[in-house]
Design an enzyme around this catalytic site. Sequence first.
Site, PDB file in Angstrom:
ATOM      1  N   HIS A   1       0.830  -1.207   0.000  1.00 44.48           N
ATOM      2  CA  HIS A   1       0.000   0.000   0.000  1.00 44.48           C
ATOM      3  C   HIS A   1       0.866   1.259   0.000  1.00 44.48           C
ATOM      4  CE1 HIS A   1      -3.562  -2.500   1.600  1.00 44.48           C
ATOM      5  NE2 HIS A   1      -3.638  -2.361   0.297  1.00 44.48           N
TER       6      HIS A   1
ATOM      7  N   HIS B   1      -0.434 -10.585   1.928  1.00 44.97           N
ATOM      8  CA  HIS B   1      -1.709 -10.650   2.669  1.00 44.97           C
ATOM      9  C   HIS B   1      -2.389 -12.020   2.613  1.00 44.97           C
ATOM     10  CE1 HIS B   1      -1.294  -6.383   1.449  1.00 44.97           C
ATOM     11  NE2 HIS B   1      -1.832  -6.122   2.614  1.00 44.97           N
TER      12      HIS B   1
ATOM     13  N   GLU C   1      -6.116  -9.492   3.919  1.00 47.69           N
ATOM     14  CA  GLU C   1      -5.740 -10.613   4.787  1.00 47.69           C
ATOM     15  C   GLU C   1      -6.979 -11.262   5.404  1.00 47.69           C
ATOM     16  OE1 GLU C   1      -3.843 -11.553   9.113  1.00 47.69           O
ATOM     17  OE2 GLU C   1      -2.910  -9.866   8.053  1.00 47.69           O
TER      18      GLU C   1
ATOM     19  N   CYS D   1       1.313 -10.526  14.667  1.00 47.12           N
ATOM     20  CA  CYS D   1       2.733 -10.550  14.308  1.00 47.12           C
ATOM     21  C   CYS D   1       3.497  -9.595  15.214  1.00 47.12           C
ATOM     22  CB  CYS D   1       2.910 -10.154  12.841  1.00 47.12           C
ATOM     23  SG  CYS D   1       4.631  -9.999  12.359  1.00 47.12           S
TER      24      CYS D   1
ATOM     25  N   SER E   1      -2.798   2.604   3.490  1.00 48.72           N
ATOM     26  CA  SER E   1      -2.251   1.674   4.481  1.00 48.72           C
ATOM     27  C   SER E   1      -2.960   1.792   5.826  1.00 48.72           C
ATOM     28  CB  SER E   1      -0.754   1.945   4.665  1.00 48.72           C
ATOM     29  OG  SER E   1      -0.273   1.270   5.803  1.00 48.72           O
TER      30      SER E   1
ATOM     31  N   ASN F   1      -2.199   0.040   8.474  1.00 47.01           N
ATOM     32  CA  ASN F   1      -1.103   0.046   9.446  1.00 47.01           C
ATOM     33  C   ASN F   1      -0.529   1.457   9.574  1.00 47.01           C
ATOM     34  OD1 ASN F   1       2.224  -0.277   9.249  1.00 47.01           O
ATOM     35  ND2 ASN F   1       1.298  -1.354  10.970  1.00 47.01           N
TER      36      ASN F   1
END
Length: 286
Positions: A42, A76, A130, A198, A226, A228
Site C-alpha cells: 500500500h 496478505h 488478509e 505478528c 495503508s 497500518n
Amino acid sequence: MNVEIEIDNGSGFCFGVTTAIKKAEEELAHAGKLYCLGDIVHNGMEMERLHQQGLITINHEQFAQLHNARVLLRAHGEPPETYETARRNNIEIVDATCPVVLALQRRIKRQYVDSPDGQIVIFGKNGHAEVLGLVGQTHGQAIVVESLDDVKAKVDFTRDITLFSQTTKNLDEYRTIIGYIKEHIAPTATFKNYDTICRQVANRMPHISEFAAHHDVIIFVSGRKSSNGHALFSRCLSINPNSHHIESQDEIDYHWFDGAKTVGICGATSTPKWLMEECRDAILNH
C-alpha cells in the site's frame, strides 16, 4: 536546512512485504512481466517503481478472466477460491503469502473442520485482503469483529467461541476483547483464543511512541491506503502534535521545521526505506 534528522530504524517494510517484493523483482528480472493480484504494497511510490519494471496489478475480476499466465499472490494471502480459479485457468501462482499469515490460515481451517458447530471469530478489518483470505478458510462462516461493540452485537455467548486476530491488529485491543469474552461466555460454552498478532508489527507501536517523543517534528511517510500507516500515524500524533503524514517529499511544508532542532522520519510496514531517505535528503537540501 540546519536540523538534525533521524530515520527510524524500526520503520519500513516488514518481513512479509520484503519477501514479496524480492520475489516480484526476481520474477521481473527473469521474465520482464508479472501479474500481481491486488496492490503488492500500500504505497503508490513503490508500486510505480515496480510497474516500471513490468509488474501489472490486477483485481479479482481480471484474475478470473486471465488464462495461461504467472500471477504473484502478495503477503496478505488469498482465500481457497483464488487457488481454484488458478487451477481452472492454468494460472501459475508465485505465492508470496507471508509465513505468519499462512500459518494463521491453516490454523483457522483446522479449527473450522474440527469444530463445525462452534463460532470462529476474527478480530480484523472488514474487507481487508488478509481478512478475506482468513474468512475464506471457513467458507465465509467466520464472524469478523472490528471492535468491542462488534463483539457485543455479533457474537453468541451461549455457544463455543474460538477467537483469532488479523496479524497486524493492535495487541491491547485484542486483549480487551479476550477479557470481555472470558467474562461473558456462558458456563456451558467453551472459549479458546489464539495470539496470532505478528510481533514484528505489534512491537512497532511502543517503539514509534518512543521515537515520536524524542523529536521536535515527526514526518510520517506512508501511503494513504495503508491501515497500518493510519494506526501508527495516529499514535505519533497523540504523542507529538507536530507530526505530519505525507506520501512523498512533494507534500513537505518546510514551515513545519521553523524553530525545530530535531526531525524524526518514520513510516509504516508498507513504507520503503528509499522513500524515507528521499524525504530526509529533500529537507537537508532545502
